[in-house]
Design a protein around this motif. Structure first.
Motif, mmCIF file in Angstrom:
data_model
loop_
_atom_site.group_PDB
_atom_site.id
_atom_site.type_symbol
_atom_site.label_atom_id
_atom_site.label_comp_id
_atom_site.label_asym_id
_atom_site.label_seq_id
_atom_site.Cartn_x
_atom_site.Cartn_y
_atom_site.Cartn_z
ATOM 1 N N SER A 44 0.887 -1.285 0.267
ATOM 2 C CA SER A 44 0.091 -0.278 0.181
ATOM 3 C C SER A 44 1.142 0.801 0.280
ATOM 4 O O SER A 44 0.828 2.210 1.170
ATOM 5 N N PRO A 45 1.246 1.381 -1.206
ATOM 6 C CA PRO A 45 2.163 2.728 -1.289
ATOM 7 C C PRO A 45 1.964 4.033 -0.666
ATOM 8 O O PRO A 45 2.593 5.106 -0.805
ATOM 9 N N ASP A 46 0.519 3.904 -1.655
ATOM 10 C CA ASP A 46 0.098 5.585 -1.092
ATOM 11 C C ASP A 46 0.059 5.699 0.491
ATOM 12 O O ASP A 46 0.000 6.771 1.253
ATOM 13 N N VAL A 47 0.321 4.706 1.171
ATOM 14 C CA VAL A 47 -0.205 4.629 3.029
ATOM 15 C C VAL A 47 0.976 4.437 3.823
ATOM 16 O O VAL A 47 1.470 5.246 4.789
ATOM 17 N N PHE A 48 1.787 3.825 3.133
ATOM 18 C CA PHE A 48 3.026 3.576 3.710
ATOM 19 C C PHE A 48 4.561 3.830 2.675
ATOM 20 O O PHE A 48 4.847 3.444 1.575
ATOM 21 N N THR A 49 5.459 4.171 3.493
ATOM 22 C CA THR A 49 6.558 4.533 2.871
ATOM 23 C C THR A 49 7.857 3.915 3.926
ATOM 24 O O THR A 49 7.240 3.487 5.054
ATOM 25 N N GLN A 50 9.208 3.936 3.115
ATOM 26 C CA GLN A 50 10.385 3.478 4.481
ATOM 27 C C GLN A 50 11.206 4.687 4.717
ATOM 28 O O GLN A 50 11.589 6.028 3.603
ATOM 29 N N ASP A 51 11.774 5.254 5.669
ATOM 30 C CA ASP A 51 12.000 5.947 6.379
ATOM 31 C C ASP A 51 13.837 5.417 5.628
ATOM 32 O O ASP A 51 13.781 4.715 4.941
ATOM 33 N N ASP A 52 14.791 6.667 5.484
ATOM 34 C CA ASP A 52 16.084 6.899 5.339
ATOM 35 C C ASP A 52 17.139 5.500 5.898
ATOM 36 O O ASP A 52 17.562 4.707 5.454
ATOM 37 N N LEU A 76 -5.830 -2.463 0.582
ATOM 38 C CA LEU A 76 -4.846 -2.587 1.323
ATOM 39 C C LEU A 76 -4.016 -2.366 1.621
ATOM 40 O O LEU A 76 -2.916 -3.092 2.184
ATOM 41 N N VAL A 77 -4.698 -1.160 3.339
ATOM 42 C CA VAL A 77 -4.077 -1.192 4.309
ATOM 43 C C VAL A 77 -4.538 -2.627 5.126
ATOM 44 O O VAL A 77 -3.183 -2.607 5.920
ATOM 45 N N ARG A 78 -5.279 -2.716 4.967
ATOM 46 C CA ARG A 78 -5.273 -4.678 6.181
ATOM 47 C C ARG A 78 -4.591 -5.170 5.209
ATOM 48 O O ARG A 78 -4.389 -6.064 6.165
ATOM 49 N N ASP A 81 -0.124 12.679 6.898
ATOM 50 C CA ASP A 81 -1.491 12.233 6.410
ATOM 51 C C ASP A 81 -2.170 11.452 6.573
ATOM 52 O O ASP A 81 -4.309 11.897 6.216
ATOM 53 N N GLN A 82 -1.372 10.405 6.206
ATOM 54 C CA GLN A 82 -2.341 9.253 5.421
ATOM 55 C C GLN A 82 -2.673 8.988 7.207
ATOM 56 O O GLN A 82 -3.434 7.342 6.877
ATOM 57 N N ASP A 83 -2.162 8.408 8.311
ATOM 58 C CA ASP A 83 -2.619 8.123 9.574
ATOM 59 C C ASP A 83 -3.925 8.172 10.308
ATOM 60 O O ASP A 83 -4.585 7.109 10.825
ATOM 61 N N ARG A 84 -4.883 8.318 9.554
ATOM 62 C CA ARG A 84 -6.418 8.593 10.152
ATOM 63 C C ARG A 84 -7.325 9.128 8.331
ATOM 64 O O ARG A 84 -8.580 9.129 8.803
#
Length: 63
Positions: A20-28, A46-48, A37-40
């Motif tokens: 779910s790349p629209d909601v999750f990413t990876q840090d450095d 796809l999030v589930r 702004d996607q946490d709520r």
């Protein structure tokens, strides 16, 4: 829907960002994080699915 990742549990597998790349990413450092702004926001199925794909169950989805 409230979405969060437990940074203490995350091992940086990246399944969340792949699923779910629209909601999750990876840090450095490669650890998962929720896109600002996607946490709520909505996230849909796809999030589930990303939460289920996490090998250490670091993702919480409420609502």
């Amino acid at each position: 829907m409230r979405i969060s990742i437990d940074g203490e549990l995350c091992i940086g597998a990246g399944q969340c960002a792949l699923t779910s790349p629209d909601v999750f990413t990876q840090d450095d450092d490669g650890f998962g994080m929720v896109v600002p702004d996607q946490d709520r926001g909505g996230g849909g199925p796809l999030v589930r699915e990303a939460a289920r794909a996490c090998p250490v169950r670091a993702i919480s989805v409420e609502g």
